[in-house]
Design a protein around this motif. Sequence first.
Motif, PDB file in Angstrom:
ATOM      1  N   ALA A  11      -5.914   0.437   6.370  1.00 49.81           N
ATOM      2  CA  ALA A  11      -6.906  -0.683   6.025  1.00 49.81           C
ATOM      3  C   ALA A  11      -7.610  -0.326   4.808  1.00 49.81           C
ATOM      4  N   GLY A  12      -7.956   0.836   4.120  1.00 51.52           N
ATOM      5  CA  GLY A  12      -8.542   1.065   3.054  1.00 51.52           C
ATOM      6  C   GLY A  12      -7.731   0.584   1.847  1.00 51.52           C
ATOM      7  N   LEU A  13      -6.296   0.278   1.978  1.00 54.35           N
ATOM      8  CA  LEU A  13      -5.713   0.061   1.171  1.00 54.35           C
ATOM      9  C   LEU A  13      -5.989  -1.632   0.466  1.00 54.35           C
ATOM     10  N   VAL A  14      -6.843  -2.277   1.511  1.00 52.61           N
ATOM     11  CA  VAL A  14      -6.906  -3.726   1.279  1.00 52.61           C
ATOM     12  C   VAL A  14      -7.834  -3.943  -0.184  1.00 52.61           C
ATOM     13  N   ALA A  15      -8.499  -3.137  -0.434  1.00 49.63           N
ATOM     14  CA  ALA A  15      -9.284  -3.168  -1.793  1.00 49.63           C
ATOM     15  C   ALA A  15      -8.582  -2.650  -3.083  1.00 49.63           C
ATOM     16  N   ALA A  16      -7.118  -2.477  -2.897  1.00 50.26           N
ATOM     17  CA  ALA A  16      -6.384  -1.871  -4.098  1.00 50.26           C
ATOM     18  C   ALA A  16      -6.538  -2.591  -5.386  1.00 50.26           C
ATOM     19  N   GLN A  17      -6.727  -3.971  -5.339  1.00 51.91           N
ATOM     20  CA  GLN A  17      -6.697  -4.578  -6.694  1.00 51.91           C
ATOM     21  C   GLN A  17      -8.139  -4.566  -7.126  1.00 51.91           C
ATOM     22  N   ASP A  18      -9.251  -3.915  -6.523  1.00 54.16           N
ATOM     23  CA  ASP A  18     -10.409  -4.049  -7.087  1.00 54.16           C
ATOM     24  C   ASP A  18     -11.068  -2.728  -7.153  1.00 54.16           C
ATOM     25  N   VAL A  19     -10.400  -1.393  -6.730  1.00 55.75           N
ATOM     26  CA  VAL A  19     -10.954  -0.235  -6.683  1.00 55.75           C
ATOM     27  C   VAL A  19     -10.375   0.732  -7.989  1.00 55.75           C
TER      28      VAL A  19
ATOM     29  N   ALA B  75       6.420  -1.761   7.408  1.00 56.53           N
ATOM     30  CA  ALA B  75       5.765  -2.843   6.392  1.00 56.53           C
ATOM     31  C   ALA B  75       5.342  -2.052   5.292  1.00 56.53           C
ATOM     32  N   MET B  76       4.452  -0.979   5.608  1.00 57.93           N
ATOM     33  CA  MET B  76       3.824  -0.159   4.428  1.00 57.93           C
ATOM     34  C   MET B  76       4.740   0.615   3.451  1.00 57.93           C
ATOM     35  N   LEU B  77       5.921   1.004   4.150  1.00 59.16           N
ATOM     36  CA  LEU B  77       6.905   1.755   3.316  1.00 59.16           C
ATOM     37  C   LEU B  77       7.329   0.821   2.287  1.00 59.16           C
ATOM     38  N   ALA B  78       7.936  -0.402   2.662  1.00 59.33           N
ATOM     39  CA  ALA B  78       8.715  -1.502   2.089  1.00 59.33           C
ATOM     40  C   ALA B  78       7.704  -1.905   0.915  1.00 59.33           C
ATOM     41  N   GLY B  79       6.451  -1.871   1.103  1.00 57.48           N
ATOM     42  CA  GLY B  79       5.535  -2.459   0.191  1.00 57.48           C
ATOM     43  C   GLY B  79       4.805  -1.357  -1.018  1.00 57.48           C
ATOM     44  N   ILE B  80       5.272  -0.073  -0.894  1.00 60.46           N
ATOM     45  CA  ILE B  80       4.653   0.981  -1.699  1.00 60.46           C
ATOM     46  C   ILE B  80       5.255   0.491  -3.084  1.00 60.46           C
ATOM     47  N   ASP B  81       6.487   0.486  -3.109  1.00 62.56           N
ATOM     48  CA  ASP B  81       6.906   0.045  -4.595  1.00 62.56           C
ATOM     49  C   ASP B  81       6.518  -1.122  -5.243  1.00 62.56           C
TER      50      ASP B  81
ATOM     51  N   VAL C 264      -0.789  -6.457  -1.388  1.00 63.59           N
ATOM     52  CA  VAL C 264      -1.749  -6.053  -0.705  1.00 63.59           C
ATOM     53  C   VAL C 264      -1.934  -6.134   0.698  1.00 63.59           C
ATOM     54  N   LEU C 265      -2.033  -7.450   1.190  1.00 62.98           N
ATOM     55  CA  LEU C 265      -2.051  -7.443   2.730  1.00 62.98           C
ATOM     56  C   LEU C 265      -1.013  -7.314   3.490  1.00 62.98           C
ATOM     57  N   GLY C 266       0.277  -7.056   2.782  1.00 58.10           N
ATOM     58  CA  GLY C 266       1.382  -6.460   3.716  1.00 58.10           C
ATOM     59  C   GLY C 266       1.404  -5.040   3.930  1.00 58.10           C
ATOM     60  N   VAL C 267       0.861  -4.250   3.024  1.00 57.70           N
ATOM     61  CA  VAL C 267       0.638  -2.710   3.090  1.00 57.70           C
ATOM     62  C   VAL C 267      -0.668  -2.288   3.740  1.00 57.70           C
ATOM     63  N   SER C 268      -1.816  -3.341   4.030  1.00 54.99           N
ATOM     64  CA  SER C 268      -2.941  -3.014   4.565  1.00 54.99           C
ATOM     65  C   SER C 268      -3.397  -3.523   5.771  1.00 54.99           C
ATOM     66  N   VAL C 269      -3.687  -4.885   5.904  1.00 54.46           N
ATOM     67  CA  VAL C 269      -4.235  -5.423   6.883  1.00 54.46           C
ATOM     68  C   VAL C 269      -3.238  -5.538   7.967  1.00 54.46           C
ATOM     69  N   VAL C 270      -1.985  -6.069   7.604  1.00 51.65           N
ATOM     70  CA  VAL C 270      -0.922  -6.279   8.722  1.00 51.65           C
ATOM     71  C   VAL C 270      -0.687  -4.835   9.583  1.00 51.65           C
ATOM     72  N   PRO C 271      -0.384  -3.820   8.459  1.00 49.54           N
ATOM     73  CA  PRO C 271      -0.229  -2.635   9.565  1.00 49.54           C
ATOM     74  C   PRO C 271      -1.277  -2.102  10.305  1.00 49.54           C
ATOM     75  N   ALA C 272      -2.683  -2.273   9.658  1.00 46.71           N
ATOM     76  CA  ALA C 272      -3.993  -1.761  10.382  1.00 46.71           C
ATOM     77  C   ALA C 272      -3.984  -2.429  11.902  1.00 46.71           C
ATOM     78  N   VAL C 273      -3.816  -3.802  11.634  1.00 45.08           N
ATOM     79  CA  VAL C 273      -3.959  -4.579  12.893  1.00 45.08           C
ATOM     80  C   VAL C 273      -2.571  -4.090  13.945  1.00 45.08           C
ATOM     81  N   LEU C 274      -1.583  -4.037  13.440  1.00 44.40           N
ATOM     82  CA  LEU C 274      -0.489  -3.493  14.299  1.00 44.40           C
ATOM     83  C   LEU C 274      -0.670  -2.166  14.882  1.00 44.40           C
ATOM     84  N   ILE C 275      -1.237  -1.249  14.370  1.00 44.80           N
ATOM     85  CA  ILE C 275      -1.603   0.219  14.796  1.00 44.80           C
ATOM     86  C   ILE C 275      -2.514   0.144  15.927  1.00 44.80           C
TER      87      ILE C 275
END
Length: 443
Positions: free
Chosen positions: A308-316, A246-252, A409-420
Motif C-alpha cells: 500500500a505504501g507504494l501508491v505514493a511512488a509518483q509523489d515521494v 502482480a507486484m513482481l511483474a510491475g517492478i521493472d 503504480v496502482l498495479g504494484v500497490s493498491v491491487v496487491p494490498a487489497v488481494l492480501i
Amino acid sequence: MSSHTLPRQVRIGYALGSVATGSFGTVPGLLLLPYLTDTLGIAAFLAGAIVLLPKALDVVLNPVAGRISDRHVSPLGPRRPFLLRGGVALAICFALLFAAPDLGSSVIDGAWVLIAFLACATAYAFFQVPYVAMPAEITDDYGERTRLMAWRVAVLTLAILVSGGSAPAIRDALGGREGYRVMGLAIACLLLIGTIGAYLGTRKAPIGPPAETAGSLRSQLRIVAQEADFRRLLLTFMLQALAVGAMLAGIDYLARYVLGDSGASTMLFLCVVGPALLVSPVWQAVGARFGKKTGYVAASVVLALGAAGLVAAQDVPVGLVYLSTAFVGIGFTGAQVFPMAMLPDVAAVDTARTGMRRAGVFTGIWTAGETLGLALGPGVFALVLQLGGYISSTRDQVVQPGSALTAIVLGVSVVPAVLILVSLFSLRRYRLNAGEVEALEVR
C-alpha cells in the motif's frame, strides 16, 4: 520418517532446491512481460496471455506430477529422481526461453516464447511438486518442519536476491535481445546449481516407510479437496501469490517509467530481499512463540502495508519507495515461511488419519494454485496496463501517457494490498495447531 532433528547437511541440501524454485519463480515474473512488450513489441494484453497460458497448464499438470511421484518406487526415495530430471530439463528450456531468433516477425517471436515457456512449465512441475512434498516425509516433527522451512526460505530469499538483482543488470549491460539471451543462460546456470545441490544434498535424508497410495487420481483429488484446512490455506496462499505476481511483474515498469531509472529495478530488489535475509529467524521465533497461523497473519499484514505504501511512488522521494519495498520484503519472508511449514502439517495429518501417502497430491494441488496465482498476477498487471493505455514498442523505452504511469503504480500497490487483505478472511478459519498435529502423528 524421523522425529529427531534433521542433520544440518540435509537442511542445507533441501534448502538448495530453492535456488531453482526462487530463480524460476522470480525472473520470468520480473522480465518476461517487459521482454514481450518492450523488446518484441507485443501488445500488453497478448503478452499477458502468453505469460498466463503455460502456467495455467500447470493447474492440470501439477496434481498429475504429484500423483506420479506418490506412486514412484526407488531406493533413492519417491521424490529425488524427479528433482534431477525435472531440474536439468528446466535449465535447458529456460536458456531457450529468451533466445527467440530475430526473424522480424512478432508472431514467430510470440510463438517461440509461448512454446519455450510451456516446456519450462512442464519441466518445473516435475521438479517443484516432488520437492515441496519431501518435508512431510523426511520428518514427522512439527517444529522441525518450521526450522526446515526457515532454512529453505533463507536460501529462497538469497536466490531471489541473486537472480532478481542480476537478471536486469545483465540485460541492461548488453541491451536488446542479446542482453536477454545472455541473461537466460546465466539464470539457467543457477537452475542447475539448485537442482544438483538438492539432489545430492538430500541423499541422506530419511524417506520413511512406504505408505499406501490406493485410489485413482480423481478420487484422491476429491478427498484432498474435502480437507477444509487445506482449502483455507490454499486459497490464502493463492490470493497472495496473485498479489506477489502482480507486484513482481510491475517492478521493472515502476523503475523505468515512474522512478525514471532502469537500474532502479535492481535496487528495488535489494531493498526487498536484503532485509528479508535478516528477518527469517525472527519470523521463525514468532511462529514458535505465537503459532504458525498467528505468524502468517502478522506477516501478511506487513506485506499488505508495504504494498500500500507504494501508491505514493509518483509523489515521494525515491528513498521512501525503497523503504516501502523493504516492508514488502519483510512481510514476504514470513508469508513464505509459515504456509510452507503449514502445508506439510496438513499432508502429514492426512497420512496419520488415513495411512495413505498423498503428500504428492496435496503439493501438486498446492503448487498448481501457487503457479496459477503467480501467472495470473502478471496477467492482472498487464490488464491494468492495457486499461491505462500503455504503449508497447520494439524500442527500449517510449514516452508513456499519464494514465499508463498511474496504472503502473496502482498495479504494484493498491491491487496487491487489497488481494492480501482479502486472503486473510480464508486464513482466519484455519484450525490445525501444534497440539493436534503432534497428537495425530503419534497416534
